[in-house]
Each structure stands twice: as structure tokens, then as C-alpha cells.
Design a protein around this motif. Structure first.
Motif, PDB file in Angstrom:
ATOM      1  N   SER A 209       0.809  -1.218   0.000  1.00  5.89           N
ATOM      2  CA  SER A 209       0.000   0.000   0.000  1.00  5.89           C
ATOM      3  C   SER A 209       0.843   1.268   0.000  1.00  5.89           C
ATOM      4  N   ARG A 210       2.134   1.129   0.289  1.00  4.06           N
ATOM      5  CA  ARG A 210       3.031   2.287   0.357  1.00  4.06           C
ATOM      6  C   ARG A 210       4.363   1.935  -0.318  1.00  4.06           C
ATOM      7  N   PRO A 211       4.386   1.759  -1.617  1.00  4.35           N
ATOM      8  CA  PRO A 211       5.627   1.407  -2.311  1.00  4.35           C
ATOM      9  C   PRO A 211       6.639   2.552  -2.245  1.00  4.35           C
ATOM     10  N   PRO A 212       7.897   2.300  -2.566  1.00  2.00           N
ATOM     11  CA  PRO A 212       8.932   3.339  -2.473  1.00  2.00           C
ATOM     12  C   PRO A 212       8.592   4.633  -3.210  1.00  2.00           C
ATOM     13  N   LEU A 213       7.883   4.538  -4.320  1.00  5.72           N
ATOM     14  CA  LEU A 213       7.561   5.735  -5.085  1.00  5.72           C
ATOM     15  C   LEU A 213       6.716   6.721  -4.281  1.00  5.72           C
ATOM     16  N   THR A 214       5.899   6.216  -3.354  1.00  4.33           N
ATOM     17  CA  THR A 214       5.095   7.134  -2.537  1.00  4.33           C
ATOM     18  C   THR A 214       5.998   8.028  -1.679  1.00  4.33           C
ATOM     19  N   GLU A 215       7.144   7.520  -1.288  1.00  3.15           N
ATOM     20  CA  GLU A 215       8.101   8.321  -0.508  1.00  3.15           C
ATOM     21  C   GLU A 215       8.856   9.312  -1.383  1.00  3.15           C
ATOM     22  N   THR A 216       9.399   8.836  -2.475  1.00  9.04           N
ATOM     23  CA  THR A 216      10.266   9.703  -3.272  1.00  9.04           C
ATOM     24  C   THR A 216       9.478  10.809  -3.986  1.00  9.04           C
ATOM     25  N   LEU A 217       8.223  10.531  -4.362  1.00  6.14           N
ATOM     26  CA  LEU A 217       7.385  11.603  -4.909  1.00  6.14           C
ATOM     27  C   LEU A 217       7.212  12.713  -3.888  1.00  6.14           C
ATOM     28  N   ALA A 218       6.933  12.331  -2.641  1.00  5.48           N
ATOM     29  CA  ALA A 218       6.762  13.322  -1.580  1.00  5.48           C
ATOM     30  C   ALA A 218       8.064  14.061  -1.303  1.00  5.48           C
ATOM     31  N   MET A 219       9.179  13.332  -1.338  1.00  2.00           N
ATOM     32  CA  MET A 219      10.466  13.971  -1.062  1.00  2.00           C
ATOM     33  C   MET A 219      10.830  14.983  -2.152  1.00  2.00           C
ATOM     34  N   ALA A 220      10.493  14.669  -3.390  1.00  2.00           N
ATOM     35  CA  ALA A 220      10.741  15.631  -4.466  1.00  2.00           C
ATOM     36  C   ALA A 220       9.945  16.912  -4.218  1.00  2.00           C
ATOM     37  N   GLN A 221       8.695  16.761  -3.791  1.00  2.00           N
ATOM     38  CA  GLN A 221       7.879  17.942  -3.469  1.00  2.00           C
ATOM     39  C   GLN A 221       8.498  18.730  -2.319  1.00  2.00           C
ATOM     40  N   ILE A 222       8.928  18.026  -1.275  1.00  2.00           N
ATOM     41  CA  ILE A 222       9.489  18.689  -0.094  1.00  2.00           C
ATOM     42  C   ILE A 222      10.754  19.469  -0.451  1.00  2.00           C
ATOM     43  N   TYR A 223      11.650  18.826  -1.179  1.00  2.00           N
ATOM     44  CA  TYR A 223      12.916  19.485  -1.502  1.00  2.00           C
ATOM     45  C   TYR A 223      12.747  20.592  -2.542  1.00  2.00           C
ATOM     46  N   GLU A 224      11.817  20.430  -3.466  1.00  2.00           N
ATOM     47  CA  GLU A 224      11.542  21.517  -4.401  1.00  2.00           C
ATOM     48  C   GLU A 224      10.908  22.703  -3.675  1.00  2.00           C
ATOM     49  N   THR A 225      10.086  22.411  -2.684  1.00  2.00           N
ATOM     50  CA  THR A 225       9.497  23.487  -1.888  1.00  2.00           C
ATOM     51  C   THR A 225      10.589  24.220  -1.109  1.00  2.00           C
ATOM     52  N   ALA A 226      11.567  23.476  -0.615  1.00  2.09           N
ATOM     53  CA  ALA A 226      12.711  24.091   0.062  1.00  2.09           C
ATOM     54  C   ALA A 226      13.498  24.968  -0.906  1.00  2.09           C
ATOM     55  N   ALA A 227      13.726  24.453  -2.116  1.00  2.00           N
ATOM     56  CA  ALA A 227      14.480  25.213  -3.110  1.00  2.00           C
ATOM     57  C   ALA A 227      13.755  26.489  -3.500  1.00  2.00           C
ATOM     58  N   GLY A 228      12.435  26.421  -3.547  1.00  4.69           N
ATOM     59  CA  GLY A 228      11.650  27.573  -3.964  1.00  4.69           C
ATOM     60  C   GLY A 228      11.437  28.613  -2.887  1.00  4.69           C
ATOM     61  N   TYR A 244      17.754   9.201  -0.206  1.00  6.77           N
ATOM     62  CA  TYR A 244      18.999   9.822   0.241  1.00  6.77           C
ATOM     63  C   TYR A 244      19.795  10.376  -0.941  1.00  6.77           C
ATOM     64  N   ALA A 245      19.677   9.723  -2.073  1.00  4.43           N
ATOM     65  CA  ALA A 245      20.317  10.252  -3.274  1.00  4.43           C
ATOM     66  C   ALA A 245      19.669  11.575  -3.681  1.00  4.43           C
ATOM     67  N   LEU A 246      18.338  11.654  -3.583  1.00  2.00           N
ATOM     68  CA  LEU A 246      17.645  12.909  -3.868  1.00  2.00           C
ATOM     69  C   LEU A 246      18.112  14.011  -2.932  1.00  2.00           C
ATOM     70  N   CYS A 247      18.172  13.697  -1.648  1.00  2.00           N
ATOM     71  CA  CYS A 247      18.595  14.686  -0.656  1.00  2.00           C
ATOM     72  C   CYS A 247      20.000  15.197  -0.960  1.00  2.00           C
ATOM     73  N   ALA A 248      20.903  14.263  -1.256  1.00  2.00           N
ATOM     74  CA  ALA A 248      22.286  14.646  -1.545  1.00  2.00           C
ATOM     75  C   ALA A 248      22.377  15.527  -2.783  1.00  2.00           C
ATOM     76  N   SER A 249      21.558  15.244  -3.790  1.00  2.00           N
ATOM     77  CA  SER A 249      21.618  16.040  -5.020  1.00  2.00           C
ATOM     78  C   SER A 249      21.173  17.477  -4.775  1.00  2.00           C
ATOM     79  N   TYR A 250      20.142  17.655  -3.961  1.00  2.00           N
ATOM     80  CA  TYR A 250      19.705  19.022  -3.637  1.00  2.00           C
ATOM     81  C   TYR A 250      20.749  19.734  -2.787  1.00  2.00           C
ATOM     82  N   ARG A 251      21.364  19.020  -1.881  1.00  2.00           N
ATOM     83  CA  ARG A 251      22.400  19.630  -1.038  1.00  2.00           C
ATOM     84  C   ARG A 251      23.593  20.071  -1.891  1.00  2.00           C
ATOM     85  N   GLN A 252      23.930  19.239  -2.883  1.00  2.00           N
ATOM     86  CA  GLN A 252      25.040  19.600  -3.777  1.00  2.00           C
ATOM     87  C   GLN A 252      24.716  20.839  -4.608  1.00  2.00           C
ATOM     88  N   GLN A 253      23.429  21.107  -4.796  1.00  2.00           N
ATOM     89  CA  GLN A 253      23.014  22.313  -5.521  1.00  2.00           C
ATOM     90  C   GLN A 253      22.985  23.548  -4.614  1.00  2.00           C
TER      91      GLN A 253
END
Length: 450
Positions: A209-228, A244-253
Motif C-alpha cells: 500500500s506504500r511502495p517506495p515511489l510514494t516516498e520519493t514523490l513526496a520527497m521531491a515535493q518537499i525538496y523543491e518546496t525548500a528550493a523555492g 537519500y540520493a535525492l537529498c544529496a543532489s539538492y544539497r550539492q546544488q
């Protein structure tokens, strides 16, 4: 001449000092070093035991269920587990901590009960005015917690995308962090319906009911909201390596993005532990297959994990024993064993003890803006110290007497390290299996002004 000196293997965020020592005067650490110690009135020699910074648990739920542990028991378990400061979440049953008045009330009530120091998260409800955020910051909130998933419309509500962005704007002005529960509401609800329609009710239902994509979609929203918005964004629990790869990529930016690995995601797996434990291992996001667990350790070794926490909550077994997996409450107790669990796993993977000092102390202190007092073995900081001795033992929550509930997903697990002593502000609060601190010994800790 110093008041007290602790000798042993001293662990800092950057080094392991064999034949090391830490000198304490009053409530503070005065010096630390290696080799011949300075003059002192009281020497405590722990041999080869580890002398670690007192842990800071970034995610604790003391009041999710009325009539359960409260701060009396969460802070007892914390002291026994080498945790000297807890950051408590704002989603108390029938008491959402969404105003300065409520935060002050909770601080006063917790202050009468706590045996270790505590910080408090704040939040808002969807209909609240954003001015509450600034007021809660002024009252001492350590950060602000939101959710992209609606667990409960009153106790744990979803914050829609536009409101989340406006909240991030308001939090940015305080200089604190916005922490977010990372599950995509629309996708989880669609998958829940699919699992229900398929008639799957056993242990598999929760992960499906909660596959990995449900997490990473939300994380993309969270980090894009931080960037904006320019707000510091913290994902409060990530169970998948891709996150964690998503998080690291935003931090590197150049964005201030961080991510937290709860201890259960590093220790338990779906195919062995969830299959065996059923509802007792139901946690949001779910515990993942072993391949994902190993992926998390890869990112931890690469320093892409910011914090390790418990997400501790002691649900009664009546809320964790339903044969229909999806009807169980989500969460599990682990405050008493987080340090032993993490040290055991680090040792078995030949990883440095310095990871424990960083992920359980230094980084949480940085996250909450507490580094002038908390977060490590350094001169001028509070003498919050954990002593861990090498010992093979089997965890039994029924035997310890320090956990409110006598069940645990770690029951029966063999551990390689045991907490020998815990010190808070220069005083022993746990030693030889006994709690020494009385309720009220803990203090409300507030962030330094940014």
C-alpha cells in the motif's frame, strides 16, 4: 584540578581516542584528550568501554496514546538507552501542539516529568494562521513538523502543497527547520484501495500500500518546496535508498536539505521481520526489503544520512495485534535500545564509531540549533555523556523495567553493546541498570537564536 574525569575510548565525530579522557567541571565538559590525564578529584576508569556523546533523539512521540507512557516513561527509557535529549513530536492525542500557548503548556507538563532534557516540535493545522509559527518559535519550538499524508484529520493532518510552501516561507523567517513526513497522499490512498480490493490483509499489505515511489514523490515535493522558498527542509524518515540520493543532489546544488534514517530501517527488513512480527512491525513509511536496508547503509557510509532516530511510540498491544495488517497503528518503541542497536550494526559492518557520535549527537544538535550546549564531547558543552561497554546480551523489554510496554520488535535480538552509564549535565542519571534521575530533572532546551 577538575571535578571528574572519565577514562576510556573517547568517541568524537571525527576521531576515536584510545586511552582517552574527558574532564568535567560542574555541568560542563572542560577538556578532553588522550594519554596522561590532568589532575582531578574523581577518576572513573572505564577501561576499553566507549565514551560517547549523550544521544539526541530527533523524533519521539511521548503522547500519541492517552494513558500510555508520557514523558515519565519516554525519558526513563531514554536515560537507560544513552539518550540525554529527546525532541518530542507535536501530534499528541487530542492535543495538537499548534499554538505558542499549547507549546508552553506541554513544556510545563513535560518539565515536571522528564528525567532527560527535551526539545519540542511545533506544527499547524490546515485552518490555522501562519502567525502561530513565529509565536511558537519565540516560545522555544525546536522546529516545525508537517505531513504530506493525512494520517488523521485532527491529530496528524495533511498540509496541502500551497499551504506547505507558505509554511516553509514562515519557518524560514524563524531560522529553524521544517521537518516533513514524506508520503504522497493521493498515491497511498489509491494503493490502499487496490490492496483492499485484492483482499490482501496479511503482513504484505502494508508495504504494497506504500511502495517506495510514494516516498520519493513526496520527497521531491518537499525538496523543491525548500528550493523555492529558501527554507531548511528535513525529511523526518526515509526508508529507501533513492530518497537519500535525492537529498544529496539538492544539497550539492546548495540547498539546506537533510534526511533521517530511523533505526528500524537500518536493522529490520520486510521479508524476515515484518513477516514474523506482523502488526508489531507496522511503521509509516514501511520497513523495506533487505536490499533497501543495504542501500541505506551504503548511503550512511557515504555520509548521505544526516540523523539516526527512533520515531519512538509505545502503542498498546491492542493497537498492534490485529490480524488485518492495515488496521494496526503505525510505530514501535525503541528508545531503550537505539544506541546498542546502532553500535552493534556499526561494529558488524566495520564502520567507525564516529558515525554514532555524528548521527546520534552532533548532527541532531545542528539540526535543532543547539550546538552551543549539546551534541558532542567538546569544551564548554553540557557534560552529556554515554558510556557503552562491550557485552553480548539478548534484549528483553520485559526484564529491563525501563520501557512502558513489555513488547518490542527487537525482543530476542542479540546485541554486542550495552549502556553502562548515562550522564546528563555532569550527573549520572543511569548506572548499573538503574535509573538515578528523578522526574523533573530534565530541562526544556530551546534553540539558540539564529
Amino acid at each position: 584540578m577538575h571535578d571528574v574525569l572519565l577514562k576510556g575510548t573517547v568517541v568524537t565525530p571525527s576521531a576515536v581516542l584510545e586511552n582517552g579522557w574527558v574532564a568535567i567541571d560542574g555541568t560542563k565538559i572542560s577538556r578532553l584528550g588522550q594519554g596522561t590525564p590532568p589532575a582531578v578529584q574523581d577518576i572513573r576508569d572505564y577501561g576499553e568501554s566507549l565514551i560517547l556523546p549523550g544521544g539526541i533523539d530527533a523524533q519521539v512521540h511521548s503522547r500519541s496514546q492517552k494513558g500510555q507512557e508520557d514523558f515519565i516513561w519516554t525519558t526513563r527509557a531514554a536515560a537507560a538507552g544513552g539518550i540525554t535529549t529527546i525532541a518530542d513530536m507535536p501530534y499528541d492525542e487530542d492535543f495538537l501542539v499548534n499554538t505558542a500557548g499549547r507549546l508552553k503548556q506541554k513544556a510545563a507538563e513535560a518539565g515536571e516529568q522528564a528525567r532527560v532534557d527535551f526539545a519540542l516540535w511545533g506544527t499547524i493545522a490546515p485552518g490555522d494562521s501562519l502567525h502561530h509559527i513565529g509565536e511558537m518559535a519565540a516560545a522555544g519550538a525546536c522546529g516545525f513538523k508537517f505531513s504530506t499524508f493525512g494520517t488523521d484529520p485532527k491529530r496528524f493532518p495533511r498540509i496541502p502543497a500551497d499551504l506547505l510552501a507558505r509554511c516553509f516561507d514562515a519557518v524560514r523567517e524563524t531560522g529553524l527547520i521544517a521537518g516533513v513526513h514524506n508520503e504522497d497522499d493521493e498515491m497511498v490512498r489509491a494503493r490502499l484501495a487496490q490492496v483492499t480490493e485484492a483482499g490482501i490483509t496479511d503482513w504484505r499489505a502494508h508495504g504494497l500500500s506504500r511502495p517506495p515511489l510514494t516516498e520519493t514523490l513526496a520527497m521531491a515535493q518537499i525538496y523543491e518546496t525548500a528550493a523555492g522558498t529558501g527554507c531548511a527542509a528535513h525529511v523526518v524518515h526515509c526508508s529507501v535508498a533513492r530518497g537519500y540520493a535525492l537529498c544529496a543532489s539538492y544539497r550539492q546544488q546548495g540547498f539546506e536539505t537533510t534526511a533521517e534514517a530511523c533505526i528500524h530501517y537500518l536493522v529490520l527488513d520486510e521479508e524476515h521481520d515484518v513477516a514474523r512480527l506482523g502488526g508489531r512491525a507496522k511503521i509509516n513509511p514501511p520497513i523495506r526489503p533487505r536490499a533497501q536496508v543495504e542501500g541505506l547503509w551504503h548511503h550512511l557510509a557515504a555520509e548521505n544520512v544526516t540523523v539516526v532516530s527512533t520515531d519512538h511510540v509505545s502503542w498498546s498491544l491492542t493497537r498492534k495485534s490485529d490480524p488485518d495488517m492495515l488496521k494496526n497503528a503505525s510505530g514501535a518503541p525503541s528508545l531503550e535500545v537505539i544506541y546498542p542497536l546502532f553500535l552493534t550494526e556499526l561494529g558488524r559492518r566495520n564502520l567507525s564509531w564516529t558515525h554514532a557520535a555524528r548521527l546520534l549527537a552532533e548532527n541532531p544538535a545542528r539540526l535543532f540549533r543547539l550546538t552551543s550546549r549539546k551534541g558532542g564531547l567538546a569544551a564548554g558543552r553540557d557534560a552529556d555523556i554515554t558510556v557503552a561497554r562491550r557485552e553480548d546480551w539478548i534484549y528483553d523489554p520485559k526484564a529491563s523495567g525501563h520501557a512502558f510496554e513489555d513488547w518490542s520488535p527487537y525482543e530476542g535480538r542479540t546485541l554486542d553493546w550495552r549502556i553502562a552509564e548515562t550522564w546528563l549535565r555532569g550527573e549520572r542519571i543511569f548506572a548499573d541498570g538503574a535509573i538515578l534521575a528523578k522526574p523533573g530533572h530534565g530541562r526544556f532546551v530551546k534553540p539558540e537564536q539564529p
